[in-house]
Design an enzyme around this catalytic site. Structure first.
Site: not given
Ligand code: ATP
Length: 325
Positions: A14, A309, A274, A236-237, A144
């Site tokens: 995209n 980015g 990603d 888990l973010g 996607e």
């Molecule tokens: P997105 O759609 O924004 O790409 P997602 O929802 O698919 O993200 P997340 O679970 O939010 O994926 O994040 C993926 C990985 O990124 C987490 O498992 C972690 O390793 C890393 N990560 C995300 N946010 C943070 C943060 N604030 N600090 C450290 N690591 C993070």
């Protein structure tokens, strides 16, 4: 044919057209933007860039339209050394676009996505580029692109004993045929909720109450009893990730970069998922072990959120290895 140590990503590409303005316009309103930027994305392209930045030869099977956006996206991918010889140009179609307006003060946004050529990546296209898939040892997919294309890719990969990693985003219902064909599923919490049919409150991950997570792992176990080859890595973010290999104990492996880089703070989490998926594939190739691979991916994605980015925030192999030690 003996597969090489390459990764093949089959997915979307995209171009994001991002206008920043003092407010998001309401229906019928015209406003002036204060700035404009073009960003390159699509889950397929992002994950391919993550793999390539980590030093692995990466093929991308994707589709662009016959327009300048597609040509510019290809140039960007080439800068990151992604092999784009398998990116197909679709005549009379536009490249996948996201039209984004971001509100300056709040960071809130409205997005309109034009799937364009992504929706035209077909099973026939994948068959035409079968060689790019079967010459690799890992195949990385997201949702996607049309589900039939995903199914066809899994079928080709399985026939050739290639490991399949699926990042089920954006979530669509996955039938048994798909789940039987995947080796590793990488959902985030929202996708896991839909997959398991369960609402998981955010507090669950902070709680010391094992009975809360036991419910989740019970359902994951049930899934793995049915789909015996299926491993899960749940992202888990900021709390890291959970690794669920085949019917073994579950490991919580939250890696936060703060303790390692004193100046760190989270700057931009866009595309962290990603980065994680691409790095997981690279880690799996390097270490052959899911837990080690997830550690590697957690660090790579942890680094990416400390930079602005998406693709440009993804780390190099040396940067991840420095923190792995
Ligand atoms: P997105 O759609 O924004 O790409 P997602 O929802 O698919 O993200 P997340 O679970 O939010 O994926 O994040 C993926 C990985 O990124 C987490 O498992 C972690 O390793 C890393 N990560 C995300 N946010 C943070 C943060 N604030 N600090 C450290 N690591 C993070």
């Amino acid at each position: 044919m003996e597969p090489e140590r390459n990764i093949c990503v089959i997915g979307s590409l995209n171009v994001d057209l991002v206008a920043t303005a003092t407010k998001i316009p309401v229906k019928g309103e015209t406003i002036l933007a204060s700035s404009f930027a073009i960003r390159y994305g699509g889950k397929g392209a992002n994950q391919a860039v993550a793999c390539s930045r980590l030093g692995i030869q990466t093929n991308l099977v994707a589709k662009i339209g016959d327009d300048d956006y597609g040509r510019q996206a290809m140039e960007k991918l080439a800068e990151y050394s992604v092999n784009t010889s398998t990116v197909i140009k679709e005549e009379l179609e536009s490249t996948g676009l996201a039209l984004i307006v971001v509100e300056e003060e709040t960071g809130e946004n409205v997005i309109t996505v034009v799937s364009g050529a992504n929706a035209r990546l077909s099973s026939e296209d994948v068959l035409r580029h079968e060689e790019a898939i079967v010459s690799c040892s890992i195949c990385l997919l997201q949702l996607e692109i049309p589900l039939d294309t995903v199914k066809k890719t899994i079928e080709i990969a399985k026939r050739n004993q290639i490991k399949v990693i699926l990042n089920p985003a954006p979530f669509q219902l996955l039938n048994d045929e798909i789940l039987y064909g995947i080796d590793i599923l990488v959902p985030n919490v929202l996708e896991l909720e839909i997959l398991l049919g369960l609402h998981i409150p955010d507090s669950t991950w902070y709680s010391n109450d094992d009975s809360e997570t036991a419910v989740i792992f019970g359902l994951v176990d049930r899934l793995q009893r049915k789909f015996q080859n299926l491993a899960l890595v749940i992202t888990l973010g900021k709390r890291g990730c959970i690794v669920c290999p085949h019917m073994e104990n579950k490991h919580l492996n939250a890696f936060l970069i703060e303790p390692y880089i004193s100046t760190h703070h989270t700057v931009d989490t866009t595309g962290a998922g990603d980065c994680f998926c691409g790095a997981l594939a690279v880690g799996l190739m390097e270490y052959g072990n899911l837990l080690e691979a997830a550690r590697f991916a957690n660090i790579a994605a942890g680094i990416s959120v400390t930079r602005q980015g998406t693709q440009e925030s993804y780390p190099s192999r040396e940067q991840v290895e420095y923190l792995l030690k």
